[in-house]
Enzyme design. Sequence first.
Site, PDB file in Angstrom:
ATOM      1  CG  HIS A  41      -2.140  -0.951   0.918  1.00  0.00           C
ATOM      2  ND1 HIS A  41      -3.360  -0.568   0.448  1.00  0.00           N
ATOM      3  CD2 HIS A  41      -2.194  -2.300   1.039  1.00  0.00           C
ATOM      4  CE1 HIS A  41      -4.140  -1.642   0.309  1.00  0.00           C
ATOM      5  NE2 HIS A  41      -3.449  -2.709   0.660  1.00  0.00           N
ATOM      6  CB  SER A  74     -10.975 -15.072 -21.730  1.00  0.00           C
ATOM      7  OG  SER A  74     -10.433 -15.801 -20.648  1.00  0.00           O
ATOM      8  N   GLY A 129      -8.414 -13.348  -8.102  1.00  0.00           N
ATOM      9  CA  GLY A 129      -8.937 -13.091  -6.753  1.00  0.00           C
ATOM     10  C   GLY A 129      -7.989 -13.538  -5.655  1.00  0.00           C
ATOM     11  N   GLY A 131      -4.960 -12.122  -5.086  1.00  0.00           N
ATOM     12  CA  GLY A 131      -4.000 -11.066  -4.743  1.00  0.00           C
ATOM     13  C   GLY A 131      -2.673 -11.230  -5.456  1.00  0.00           C
ATOM     14  CD  GLU A 167      -6.661  -2.780 -12.208  1.00  0.00           C
ATOM     15  OE1 GLU A 167      -5.721  -3.210 -12.912  1.00  0.00           O
ATOM     16  OE2 GLU A 167      -7.024  -3.322 -11.154  1.00  0.00           O
ATOM     17  CG  ASP A 179      -0.520  -5.067  -8.543  1.00  0.00           C
ATOM     18  OD1 ASP A 179       0.390  -5.062  -7.689  1.00  0.00           O
ATOM     19  OD2 ASP A 179      -1.725  -5.106  -8.256  1.00  0.00           O
TER      20      ASP A 179
END
Length: 391
Positions: A41, A74, A129, A131, A167, A179
């Site tokens: 963070h 996909s 999902g 992380g 994003e 990321d």
Amino acid sequence: MSEAVADKDAGAVAERFTELYGAEPHGVWAAPGRVNLIGEHTDYNDGFVMPFALPHQAVAAVSRRADGVLRLHSADVEGGVSELRLDDLSPESDKNWTAYPAGVVWALREAGHAVTGADIHLASTVPSGAGLSSSAALEVVVALALNDLFSLNLRGWQLARLCQRAENVYVGAPVGIMDQTASACCEEGHALFLDTRDLSQRQIPFDLAAEGMRLLVVDTQVKHSHSEGEYGKRREGCEKGAALLGVDALRDIPYADLDAALARLGDEEEVRRLVRHIVTENERVERVVSLLESGETRAIGPVLAEGHASLRDDFRISCPELDLVVDTALASGALGARMTGGGFGGSAIVLAEETDVDALTKTIQEAFTTAGFTAPRIFEAVPSAGARRLR
Ligand code: GLA
């Protein structure tokens, strides 16, 4: 991931592309997921992070089009080919997976790059999902493919910025830059020491196996579905802290000035906790870098554990499953452990002696069974290659 495995992925994805679109793709690209070793963070506070790339990756077979049409498919989502017109792409209009690749096309065009359409087939081995940056892998693989196919000559960090914009604005998630930069810029055998203020970077050799250690990723299988609102709240709290302290970003509070800064925040208890996490976490990243660079790899373990305590107690983004991984690992001889990524679920990392890995894996699994939690998925993370063209 070994080149042999990557080649196999590339072949299978190209073949499926040909079935779907009736012609061979112009190329095949890959972009990895990541784990973050330390620096959580801190990225939206202009601070330091230290991720490395996973062997898990998104692979895209892509062809150029000239007619303003984007076709997306996909292997990982049920449903056929989605067909979109580039002129119709508009922020926050799409709540499906297609928003990630479409957002990248939108961001490139909005920045003035002449992208005239594409056919894309994607397949990813990055768990979603968990992380581990499955979204960034999708964004970066598409950005890199279009960069090559339309000769845009953008560098990795520039692609990362455009993916972050996709994003933030197109998907509508207020994430930082870590990321996408990790996926675009990491190198095999290295962790990436990144200054998120100016994106300056240093590749830090990180070969645990050579020193008899391993790094495990423990995916708790708790999906961080509520994380977006909470993530945004943490971000706002940090911005409030910076404003109250009169700095551009919390990065500007030196560790030596932390106590004075906390005193100035008076009874703003929640903001004080957020500020304390960010300032101490930046210092932890710097400590880990200097330990790694002086060959004291085992000594990073306690720093990882400190980071977890700070995320749990000050930033308050852990959960019982993540705490159980960390507590169990530390009580059973791991060198260090912490949650990794955005929090509220997802994955933890465990640094351990190679000889302890089997026993630790078993102990963590048993602890989950005893607690009545869903069995975690545990695998070893080897620092792998960043985004690249496979064929
Ligand atoms: C998510 C975000 C990153 C970063 C981490 C927390 O992964 O996408 O930008 O903020 O959480 O370190």
